[in-house]
Scaffold this motif. Structure first.
Motif, PDB file in Angstrom:
ATOM      1  N   ARG A 250     -37.672  23.201  37.234  1.00 54.61           N
ATOM      2  CA  ARG A 250     -38.796  23.155  38.160  1.00 54.61           C
ATOM      3  C   ARG A 250     -40.083  22.843  37.395  1.00 54.61           C
ATOM      4  NH1 ARG A 250     -35.061  22.807  40.692  1.00 54.61           N
ATOM      5  NH2 ARG A 250     -34.231  24.108  42.368  1.00 54.61           N
ATOM      6  N   GLY A 251     -40.955  22.027  38.026  1.00 59.26           N
ATOM      7  CA  GLY A 251     -42.240  21.698  37.434  1.00 59.26           C
ATOM      8  C   GLY A 251     -43.099  20.934  38.414  1.00 59.26           C
ATOM      9  N   VAL A 252     -44.377  20.810  38.095  1.00 57.05           N
ATOM     10  CA  VAL A 252     -45.307  20.076  38.958  1.00 57.05           C
ATOM     11  C   VAL A 252     -45.446  18.627  38.516  1.00 57.05           C
ATOM     12  CG1 VAL A 252     -46.583  22.162  39.527  1.00 57.05           C
ATOM     13  CG2 VAL A 252     -47.311  20.784  37.575  1.00 57.05           C
ATOM     14  N   GLY A 253     -44.848  18.279  37.394  1.00 59.46           N
ATOM     15  CA  GLY A 253     -44.873  16.919  36.872  1.00 59.46           C
ATOM     16  C   GLY A 253     -44.093  16.889  35.572  1.00 59.46           C
ATOM     17  N   ALA A 254     -43.731  15.705  35.135  1.00 58.25           N
ATOM     18  CA  ALA A 254     -42.951  15.603  33.903  1.00 58.25           C
ATOM     19  C   ALA A 254     -43.066  14.195  33.342  1.00 58.25           C
ATOM     20  CB  ALA A 254     -41.484  15.948  34.159  1.00 58.25           C
ATOM     21  N   LEU A 255     -42.699  14.072  32.083  1.00 57.92           N
ATOM     22  CA  LEU A 255     -42.508  12.777  31.442  1.00 57.92           C
ATOM     23  C   LEU A 255     -41.031  12.628  31.128  1.00 57.92           C
ATOM     24  CD1 LEU A 255     -45.413  12.752  28.803  1.00 57.92           C
ATOM     25  CD2 LEU A 255     -45.463  11.948  31.177  1.00 57.92           C
ATOM     26  N   HIS A 256     -40.506  11.434  31.384  1.00 59.28           N
ATOM     27  CA  HIS A 256     -39.157  11.126  30.928  1.00 59.28           C
ATOM     28  C   HIS A 256     -39.265  10.188  29.736  1.00 59.28           C
ATOM     29  CE1 HIS A 256     -35.191   8.951  30.969  1.00 59.28           C
ATOM     30  NE2 HIS A 256     -34.821  10.223  30.928  1.00 59.28           N
ATOM     31  N   VAL A 257     -38.663  10.613  28.615  1.00 59.05           N
ATOM     32  CA  VAL A 257     -38.699   9.836  27.376  1.00 59.05           C
ATOM     33  C   VAL A 257     -37.270   9.405  27.075  1.00 59.05           C
ATOM     34  CG1 VAL A 257     -39.459   9.792  24.973  1.00 59.05           C
ATOM     35  CG2 VAL A 257     -40.604  11.304  26.609  1.00 59.05           C
ATOM     36  N   ALA A 258     -36.981   8.135  27.306  1.00 62.43           N
ATOM     37  CA  ALA A 258     -35.594   7.665  27.282  1.00 62.43           C
ATOM     38  C   ALA A 258     -35.020   7.566  25.881  1.00 62.43           C
ATOM     39  CB  ALA A 258     -35.494   6.306  27.971  1.00 62.43           C
TER      40      ALA A 258
ATOM     41  N   ALA B 190     -52.274  12.944  28.890  1.00 62.86           N
ATOM     42  CA  ALA B 190     -52.739  12.538  27.554  1.00 62.86           C
ATOM     43  C   ALA B 190     -51.546  12.293  26.633  1.00 62.86           C
ATOM     44  CB  ALA B 190     -53.651  13.612  26.970  1.00 62.86           C
ATOM     45  N   LEU B 191     -50.505  13.094  26.786  1.00 62.29           N
ATOM     46  CA  LEU B 191     -49.312  12.912  25.971  1.00 62.29           C
ATOM     47  C   LEU B 191     -48.628  11.585  26.313  1.00 62.29           C
ATOM     48  CD1 LEU B 191     -47.613  14.337  23.801  1.00 62.29           C
ATOM     49  CD2 LEU B 191     -46.302  15.410  25.654  1.00 62.29           C
ATOM     50  N   ALA B 192     -48.616  11.228  27.589  1.00 63.17           N
ATOM     51  CA  ALA B 192     -48.047   9.938  27.987  1.00 63.17           C
ATOM     52  C   ALA B 192     -48.822   8.796  27.351  1.00 63.17           C
ATOM     53  CB  ALA B 192     -48.061   9.808  29.505  1.00 63.17           C
ATOM     54  N   GLN B 193     -50.148   8.904  27.334  1.00 58.79           N
ATOM     55  CA  GLN B 193     -50.967   7.867  26.720  1.00 58.79           C
ATOM     56  C   GLN B 193     -50.685   7.779  25.221  1.00 58.79           C
ATOM     57  OE1 GLN B 193     -51.705   6.472  29.756  1.00 58.79           O
ATOM     58  NE2 GLN B 193     -53.502   5.772  28.604  1.00 58.79           N
TER      59      GLN B 193
END
Length: 408
Positions: free
Chosen positions: A136-144, A108-111
């Protein structure tokens, strides 16, 4: 005109007040601006006590002032630092989900970020290591587009540029009284000096609601101070973090959770942990100002806030009192950290506007009254957004100045 010391009185010499002064003279050359700051220099509070992050604008409600001003302000801040030869770096950042239950919020944050025009890349666990091998994580967002800079240096440069355009900044000038008549506003400082202008702009940060009440305006909210407690990674452990690493935030709160940020000085900041402060400038755990504390305790909104979110608050207090508990929060993203790796660092205080029903004001809040513009809620990402905020506040002040001129 001889009766006026200036056209616009700006109360507050943080980055928002100085950006407003800078914007006023750019938009209307010749406007006489006087900035009053109670401290001995600029940027001594929220501006100078944060982690120095240029936020991308991913977190904020689409269409809100925070979203619009943070996205545009981030790009503008980078350009400003480059043009003025101030230290900055566009590092990018990771927002990391440490459990599968956080993945829907991460998506939802990516959206939301895409709605705000922020470039976002979704990563799986293996891809996290490409950016941050120790995380460590199960997923992430990269914000350039996220970066870092020296916001106190930005504030000082804004003061210099505004001064070149004729703005006067007076330090050690605490405003103790505000008066308003049909043709003028006046303030009295702690030294007894009385200064008159045609319009007043209130950028007093932690004391913005108090200045509004001094002026006879009901702000409809109260600043409730939250102390942000920071640690730093020990020098020999700074290599664990390459850039900026954030958890998935709780959407019910404006706080972003305990995160890891490499500053422009190379230090790695860890925090903040957010707990109620016992004074508006309560940077120390046991710094108490009884009158300010009594004002907070007597405010119905503070009780409603505590009743509604006591579980969240209890967790923050627990991490405040226990370095081991604080370390546990960090270890969810950075498992190699131990309590011995964390060195206490200076705290900050967030000036958070709270409504009488206990709701946290979640956007920037600007209110205009006759001959006045009040900036009543400008916590993070206000430093990132300070240049567009300054233009917006200046626009409102100039409109009030125009109306005042017509009235005369």
């Amino acid at each position: 005109m001889a009766a006026y010391d200036c056209d616009v009185l700006v109360v507050g010499g943080g980055i928002v007040g100085l950006s407003t002064a800078y914007a006023l003279t750019r938009a209307a050359p010749g406007t006489r601006v006087l900035v009053l700051e109670k401290e001995a220099g600029p940027a001594r509070h929220q501006t100078g006590r944060n982690s120095g992050v240029i936020h991308s604008g991913i977190y904020y409600r689409p269409g809100s002032l925070k979203a619009r001003f943070a996205v545009g302000g981030a790009a503008e801040m980078v350009r400003f630092c480059a043009e003025q030869r101030l230290p900055y770096e566009v590092t990018g950042k990771l927002i990391v989900a440490t459990g599968r239950e956080e993945l829907p919020r991460l998506h939802a944050l990516a959206q939301r970020g895409r709605q705000n025009g922020v470039p976002v890349r979704e990563l799986g666990p293996a891809q996290i290591a490409e950016f941050e091998p120790a995380v460590r994580g199960v997923g992430a967002l990269h914000v350039a587009t996220t970066g870092i800079c020296d916001f106190p240096a930005v504030a000082r440069r804004l003061a210099e540029l505004a001064g070149q355009d004729g703005v006067e900044v007076r330090y050690g000038a605490e405003v103790c009284a505000v008066g308003r008549r049909e043709d003028a506003v006046a303030v009295r400082t702690a030294s007894g000096e009385v200064l008159r202008g045609r319009v007043l702009v209130n950028c007093a940060g932690l004391y913005s609601d108090r200045v509004a009440r001094l002026a006879g305006d009901d702000p409809g909210m109260r600043i409730v101070p939250f102390r942000g407690e920071y640690f730093e990674l020990a020098p020999e452990r700074r290599g664990l973090v390459r850039g900026l690493v954030y958890p998935v935030p709780d959407p019910a709160f404006p706080f972003l959770g305990v995160h890891l940020t490499r500053g422009i000085d190379g230090h790695v900041h860890v925090g903040p942990n957010a707990v109620p402060a016992l004074a508006r400038e309560g940077y120390g755990r046991w710094t108490v100002r009884p009158g300010e504390l009594a004002g907070t305790v007597a405010y119905p909104g503070a009780w409603q806030l505590a009743r509604r979110h006591w579980r969240y608050g209890a967790g923050e207090v627990r991490r405040s009192l226990s370095r081991r508990a604080f370390t546990e929060a960090v270890r969810r993203m950075l498992p190699q950290v131990t309590p011995q790796d964390l060195i206490p660092a200076p705290a900050g205080v967030r000036a958070q506007a709270v409504l009488p029903d206990g709701s946290l004001v979640d956007d920037f809040l600007f209110v205009r009254s006759p001959r006045m513009v009040h900036v009543l809620n400008a916590p993070s990402p206000a430093a990132t957004a300070s240049l567009p905020i300054g233009r917006e506040v200046a626009r409102r002040a100039l409109a009030a100045l125009g109306h005042a001129a017509v009235a005369r």
